[in-house]
Design a protein around this motif. Structure first.
Motif, PDB file in Angstrom:
ATOM      1  N   ALA A  64       0.821  -1.220   0.000  1.00  0.00           N
ATOM      2  CA  ALA A  64       0.000   0.000   0.000  1.00  0.00           C
ATOM      3  C   ALA A  64       0.849   1.262   0.000  1.00  0.00           C
ATOM      4  CB  ALA A  64      -0.931   0.005   1.198  1.00  0.00           C
ATOM      5  N   GLN A  65       2.107   1.142   0.414  1.00  0.00           N
ATOM      6  CA  GLN A  65       2.956   2.316   0.520  1.00  0.00           C
ATOM      7  C   GLN A  65       3.665   2.681  -0.785  1.00  0.00           C
ATOM      8  OE1 GLN A  65       4.668   0.744   4.469  1.00  0.00           O
ATOM      9  NE2 GLN A  65       4.712   2.958   4.754  1.00  0.00           N
ATOM     10  N   ILE A  66       3.755   1.720  -1.704  1.00  0.00           N
ATOM     11  CA  ILE A  66       4.515   2.005  -2.937  1.00  0.00           C
ATOM     12  C   ILE A  66       3.788   1.704  -4.235  1.00  0.00           C
ATOM     13  CG2 ILE A  66       6.743   1.705  -1.788  1.00  0.00           C
ATOM     14  CD1 ILE A  66       6.991  -0.980  -3.356  1.00  0.00           C
ATOM     15  N   HIS A 102       0.502  -6.592   5.232  1.00  0.00           N
ATOM     16  CA  HIS A 102       1.103  -5.372   5.765  1.00  0.00           C
ATOM     17  C   HIS A 102       0.022  -4.285   5.748  1.00  0.00           C
ATOM     18  CE1 HIS A 102       5.171  -3.161   6.405  1.00  0.00           C
ATOM     19  NE2 HIS A 102       4.207  -2.305   6.687  1.00  0.00           N
ATOM     20  N   TRP A 103      -1.067  -4.560   6.449  1.00  0.00           N
ATOM     21  CA  TRP A 103      -2.087  -3.574   6.841  1.00  0.00           C
ATOM     22  C   TRP A 103      -3.176  -3.265   5.844  1.00  0.00           C
ATOM     23  CZ3 TRP A 103       1.306   0.806   9.481  1.00  0.00           C
ATOM     24  CH2 TRP A 103       2.130   0.227  10.455  1.00  0.00           C
ATOM     25  N   ASP A 104      -3.041  -3.661   4.559  1.00  0.00           N
ATOM     26  CA  ASP A 104      -4.078  -3.296   3.593  1.00  0.00           C
ATOM     27  C   ASP A 104      -5.182  -4.354   3.551  1.00  0.00           C
ATOM     28  OD1 ASP A 104      -2.010  -4.862   2.547  1.00  0.00           O
ATOM     29  OD2 ASP A 104      -1.759  -3.689   0.716  1.00  0.00           O
ATOM     30  N   LEU A 115       2.362 -11.702   9.208  1.00  0.00           N
ATOM     31  CA  LEU A 115       1.724 -10.404   9.435  1.00  0.00           C
ATOM     32  C   LEU A 115       2.776  -9.389   9.853  1.00  0.00           C
ATOM     33  CD1 LEU A 115      -1.143 -11.571  11.854  1.00  0.00           C
ATOM     34  CD2 LEU A 115      -1.315 -11.358   9.369  1.00  0.00           C
ATOM     35  N   ASN A 116       2.561  -8.140   9.482  1.00  0.00           N
ATOM     36  CA  ASN A 116       3.449  -7.067   9.916  1.00  0.00           C
ATOM     37  C   ASN A 116       2.842  -6.308  11.087  1.00  0.00           C
ATOM     38  OD1 ASN A 116       5.864  -5.218   9.239  1.00  0.00           O
ATOM     39  ND2 ASN A 116       4.161  -3.776   9.391  1.00  0.00           N
ATOM     40  N   GLU A 117       3.505  -6.368  12.231  1.00  0.00           N
ATOM     41  CA  GLU A 117       3.215  -5.470  13.364  1.00  0.00           C
ATOM     42  C   GLU A 117       1.774  -5.518  13.848  1.00  0.00           C
ATOM     43  OE1 GLU A 117       4.484  -1.461  12.675  1.00  0.00           O
ATOM     44  OE2 GLU A 117       6.592  -2.018  12.660  1.00  0.00           O
ATOM     45  N   ARG A 135       9.753  11.214   4.888  1.00  0.00           N
ATOM     46  CA  ARG A 135      10.534  10.406   3.946  1.00  0.00           C
ATOM     47  C   ARG A 135      11.475   9.446   4.665  1.00  0.00           C
ATOM     48  NH1 ARG A 135      10.541  12.407  -1.314  1.00  0.00           N
ATOM     49  NH2 ARG A 135       9.257  14.272  -1.590  1.00  0.00           N
ATOM     50  N   PHE A 136      11.234   8.151   4.465  1.00  0.00           N
ATOM     51  CA  PHE A 136      12.058   7.100   5.066  1.00  0.00           C
ATOM     52  C   PHE A 136      13.009   6.459   4.047  1.00  0.00           C
ATOM     53  CE2 PHE A 136       8.982   7.027   8.584  1.00  0.00           C
ATOM     54  CZ  PHE A 136       9.721   6.559   9.671  1.00  0.00           C
ATOM     55  N   GLY A 137      12.931   6.849   2.778  1.00  0.00           N
ATOM     56  CA  GLY A 137      13.680   6.124   1.755  1.00  0.00           C
ATOM     57  C   GLY A 137      15.183   6.302   1.835  1.00  0.00           C
TER      58      GLY A 137
HETATM   59  C1  GBH Z   1       6.547   0.537  10.552  1.00  0.00           C
HETATM   60  O1  GBH Z   1       5.673   0.933  11.489  1.00  0.00           O
HETATM   61  C2  GBH Z   1       5.745   0.003   9.416  1.00  0.00           C
HETATM   62  O2  GBH Z   1       5.867  -1.388   9.311  1.00  0.00           O
HETATM   63  C3  GBH Z   1       6.032   0.669   8.131  1.00  0.00           C
HETATM   64  O3  GBH Z   1       5.038   0.375   7.233  1.00  0.00           O
HETATM   65  C4  GBH Z   1       6.199   2.151   8.372  1.00  0.00           C
HETATM   66  O4  GBH Z   1       6.278   2.875   7.194  1.00  0.00           O
HETATM   67  C5  GBH Z   1       7.440   2.350   9.188  1.00  0.00           C
HETATM   68  O5  GBH Z   1       7.427   1.575  10.325  1.00  0.00           O
HETATM   69  C6  GBH Z   1       7.746   3.776   9.557  1.00  0.00           C
HETATM   70  O6  GBH Z   1       6.781   4.305  10.402  1.00  0.00           O
HETATM   71  O7  GBH Z   1       4.985   6.755  20.461  1.00  0.00           O
HETATM   72  O8  GBH Z   1       4.899   4.653  21.631  1.00  0.00           O
HETATM   73  O9  GBH Z   1       3.069   5.313  20.217  1.00  0.00           O
HETATM   74  C7  GBH Z   1       6.213   1.477  12.635  1.00  0.00           C
HETATM   75  C8  GBH Z   1       5.119   2.179  13.284  1.00  0.00           C
HETATM   76  C9  GBH Z   1       4.987   4.038  14.532  1.00  0.00           C
HETATM   77  C10 GBH Z   1       5.097   1.900  15.633  1.00  0.00           C
HETATM   78  C11 GBH Z   1       5.161   4.690  15.785  1.00  0.00           C
HETATM   79  C12 GBH Z   1       5.100   2.587  16.954  1.00  0.00           C
HETATM   80  C13 GBH Z   1       4.562   4.769  17.917  1.00  0.00           C
HETATM   81  C14 GBH Z   1       5.303   4.584  19.158  1.00  0.00           C
HETATM   82  N1  GBH Z   1       5.471   2.710  14.541  1.00  0.00           N
HETATM   83  N2  GBH Z   1       4.883   3.941  16.844  1.00  0.00           N
HETATM   84  S1  GBH Z   1       4.514   5.372  20.470  1.00  0.00           S
END
Ligand code: GBH
Length: 451
Positions: A21-23, A123-125, A166-168, A419-421
């Protein structure tokens, strides 16, 4: 000549990660069904700047060029995810052959370029059609995940050997159904949310069975875990602070790690949950606790914890000027890569790991020559890898690291602004430009050591 420092174990897996979903974009193409993130975006008011996943990085049409880019950078492993609504538009109805064909082409293209695919099934979608019937809060969603996982593994399993289920779970259940920040944006009772966690665990078990049954020779599978709250880093590495951090880790991860690695919900969790504990059917825990081949960990930031007064664990607030990335939660705490692994191994006996995500959102700037010299991201990756190296050096079985993310992308509720790239994307032109961090990472991979 001395031996170069910071070498990683032989066969260490270096890669980059992304999610459908992100790309992908192509949100309505070739028969894809609506996902909860498509709906969340079109409903308005949930995503920064009104951004949507509709086009994203247009990877659906540009996967060949993106593969070539990875190959040029010498990235040998790629963690991707499969979009459930692309494969089964209504979640549990008929398969959409054109959706499956896309992943077929993608996998073949990666393999032809010498890149090993690592596929995440969810992954969430989530298909919106399933959300309309209750989403993860109803058991039928987990039941629907089984045939979906089987369909994907049957089709791709001759070529994909490394799977994640599953992711997270804490993110898509906690943020999706408890605090409503993520799709589907619901704020439900503790009882309902705990049941949602249980259904996600159940779905993990079904997917694991699918890989065991249909994955063919050499197939391996695990879950991608994240921690909410963030993993506990002992304030100072003394026995008492380590014990405090560990106790807090155990308390806050027991709901998922207990069923997964001990085959039961921990007493402490059940006592705290009381009447809100999930309903568990006979056989559920056997499916959930089937041994995995590895645990994936997504690690970005941790919390510092000390043994406070009365010896009780105490989480420390971060100073206002503590170094952080371009998001409020992104405190730069490299030790999380060490403690995330060590706690899981010590507390729950997890035998082996991949770091399935680590990275940083930073406010990148393009210079006059069109370059992105992200010294900050490079420094973050480098300092975190030092701590991962430490875990490996101490004998924890950490087998790989996937940088999040290959491309700047749709950062969920934050949209495209964060931007995480390691590769910059111009979302007007879709031009890709590897950042300094990508060039540096490419050299790290080549030498299998931190530079
Ligand atoms: C991952 O999620 C995802 O898998 C990915 O898709 C996403 O793009 C990437 O990281 C970057 O965000 O302040 O204690 O509430 C990580 C998501 C976001 C999980 C922030 C915990 C909050 C911590 N994280 N988060 S808190």
């Amino acid at each position: 000549m001395t031996t170069p420092s910071y070498r990683f174990p032989k066969d260490f897996v270096w890669g980059a990660a992304a999610a459908s979903a992100q790309i992908e974009g192509a949100a309505n193409e070739d028969g894809k069904g609506e996902s909860i993130w498509d709906r969340f975006a079109s409903a308005g008011g949930h995503i920064a700047n009104g951004d949507t996943p509709e086009t994203a990085c247009d990877h659906y049409h540009r996967y060949e060029a993106d593969t070539a880019l990875m190959s040029d950078l010498g990235i040998p492993n790629y963690r991707l995810s499969i979009a459930w609504p692309r494969v089964i538009p209504n979640g549990d109805g008929p398969v959409n052959p054109r959706g499956l064909d896309f992943y077929d082409r993608l996998i073949d293209t990666l393999l032809a370029a010498g890149i090993t695919p690592w596929a995440t099934l969810f992954h969430w979608d989530l298909p919106q059609a399933l959300e309309d019937r209750g989403g993860w809060l109803v058991r039928s969603t987990a039941e629907a995940f089984r045939p979906y996982a089987e369909t994907v593994v049957k089709r791709l399993g001759d070529r994909v050997k490394n799977w994640f289920t599953l992711n997270e779970i804490p993110c898509f259940i906690g943020k999706g159904y408890a605090d409503g920040e993520f799709a589907p944006g619901r704020t439900e009772s503790a009882r309902a949310v705990n049941q949602g966690y249980h259904h996600a665990l159940l779905a993990h078990g079904y997917a694991l069975s699918a890989v065991r049954t249909y994955g063919g020779p050499g197939a391996r599978v695990g879950l991608v875990h994240n921690h909410l709250p963030p993993p506990q880093i002992p304030l100072i590495e003394t026995d008492e602070h380590i014990a405090a951090a560990r106790a807090e880790y155990e308390r806050t991860n027991g709901q998922l790690m207990g069923p997964l690695f001990h085959g039961r919900y921990p007493e402490a969790f059940l006592a705290t949950a009381g009447d809100d504990a999930p309903h568990v059917e006979v056989g559920d825990l056997d499916g959930i606790a089937q041994p995995m081949d590895y645990l994936g960990l997504n690690l970005y930031s941790g919390d510092f914890v000390r043994a406070g007064r009365n010896g009780l664990p105490e989480r420390l607030a971060f100073p206002r000027q503590f170094p952080r990335g371009d998001l409020p939660w992104l405190n730069l705490t490299p030790q999380v890569l060490y403690w995330g692994v060590r706690h899981a191994a010590e507390v729950f006996g997890v035998p082996s790991f991949y770091i399935t995500e680590h990275g940083a959102a930073l406010a990148d700037e393009i210079n006059a020559d069109g370059e992105i010299i992200d010294l900050d991201r490079r420094e973050v990756m480098r300092s975190y890898l030092v701590e991962l190296h430490r875990a490996a050096h101490e004998g924890y079985d950490v087998r790989g690291y996937f940088a999040w993310s290959l491309l700047d992308n749709f950062e969920w509720a934050e949209g495209y602004a964060k931007r995480f790239g390691i590769v910059h994307v111009d979302f007007e032109t879709q031009k890709r430009t590897p950042k300094l961090s990508a060039h540096w990472y490419s050299q790290v991979i080549r030498e299998n050591r931190i530079l």
